[in-house]
Design a protein around this motif. Structure first.
Motif, short mmCIF file in Angstrom:
data_model
loop_
_atom_site.label_atom_id
_atom_site.label_comp_id
_atom_site.label_asym_id
_atom_site.label_seq_id
_atom_site.Cartn_x
_atom_site.Cartn_y
_atom_site.Cartn_z
N GLU A 1 -8.16 29.61 27.16
CA GLU A 1 -7.68 30.88 27.71
C GLU A 1 -6.32 30.73 28.38
N GLY A 2 -5.77 29.53 28.33
CA GLY A 2 -4.54 29.22 29.03
C GLY A 2 -4.87 28.52 30.33
N ALA A 3 -4.23 27.38 30.56
CA ALA A 3 -4.54 26.60 31.76
C ALA A 3 -3.31 25.83 32.21
N LYS A 4 -3.17 25.70 33.52
CA LYS A 4 -2.13 24.84 34.06
C LYS A 4 -2.55 23.39 33.89
N GLU B 1 0.12 24.73 22.73
CA GLU B 1 1.51 25.11 23.01
C GLU B 1 1.66 25.43 24.49
N LYS B 2 2.89 25.28 24.97
CA LYS B 2 3.18 25.54 26.37
C LYS B 2 3.98 26.83 26.48
N ARG B 3 3.46 27.74 27.30
CA ARG B 3 4.16 29.00 27.60
C ARG B 3 4.30 29.08 29.11
N ASP B 4 5.52 29.07 29.59
CA ASP B 4 5.79 29.01 31.03
C ASP B 4 5.09 27.78 31.61
N ASN B 5 4.16 27.97 32.53
CA ASN B 5 3.43 26.84 33.12
C ASN B 5 2.04 26.67 32.52
N LEU B 6 1.71 27.47 31.51
CA LEU B 6 0.38 27.44 30.93
C LEU B 6 0.36 26.74 29.58
#
Length: 112
Positions: free
Chosen positions: A56-59, A88-93
């Motif tokens: 789900e997207g994670a730091k 993949e990396k999007r911003d900090n996620l």
């Protein structure tokens, strides 16, 4: 660890003289059981755990805790997974890609 017969015995961990009956829990806390089996995870299992954490997207910190790894190891795996197009990396996620989801599915079917 054998039980004391009421006499003051030498602790089997050799940290001091103690009544093993009274201090057994302290000895075990300071010196954990020696016969623990350590099972190492495969690279695939670690990769799947990282991809699951990033579904789900994670730091990065969340991935470190969820996969039970340190930052150095996570950095190596994230680089490898990005190069292979599984994350993949999007911003900090970090987000698991469709290819990463397919990889997870195949690994689960194979029992890896």
């Amino acid at each position: 660890m054998r039980e004391s017969s009421g006499l003051r015995d030498k602790c089997p961990y050799k940290h001091s003289i103690c009544s093993m009956r009274k201090h057994k829990h302290i000895c075990q806390a300071l010196y954990p059981i020696r016969d623990v089996i350590i099972i190492r995870r495969s690279r695939t299992a670690i990769s799947v755990e990282i991809l699951r954490a990033a579904m789900e997207g994670a730091k990065k910190t969340h991935i470190v805790y969820r996969a039970n790894l340190n930052f150095e190891v996570v950095n190596r795996y994230l680089t490898m997974l990005e190069e292979k197009g599984l994350i993949e990396k999007r911003d900090n996620l970090y987000i698991t890609t469709e290819k990463g989801k397919e990889f997870q599915e195949i690994a689960r079917e194979l029992g890896l």
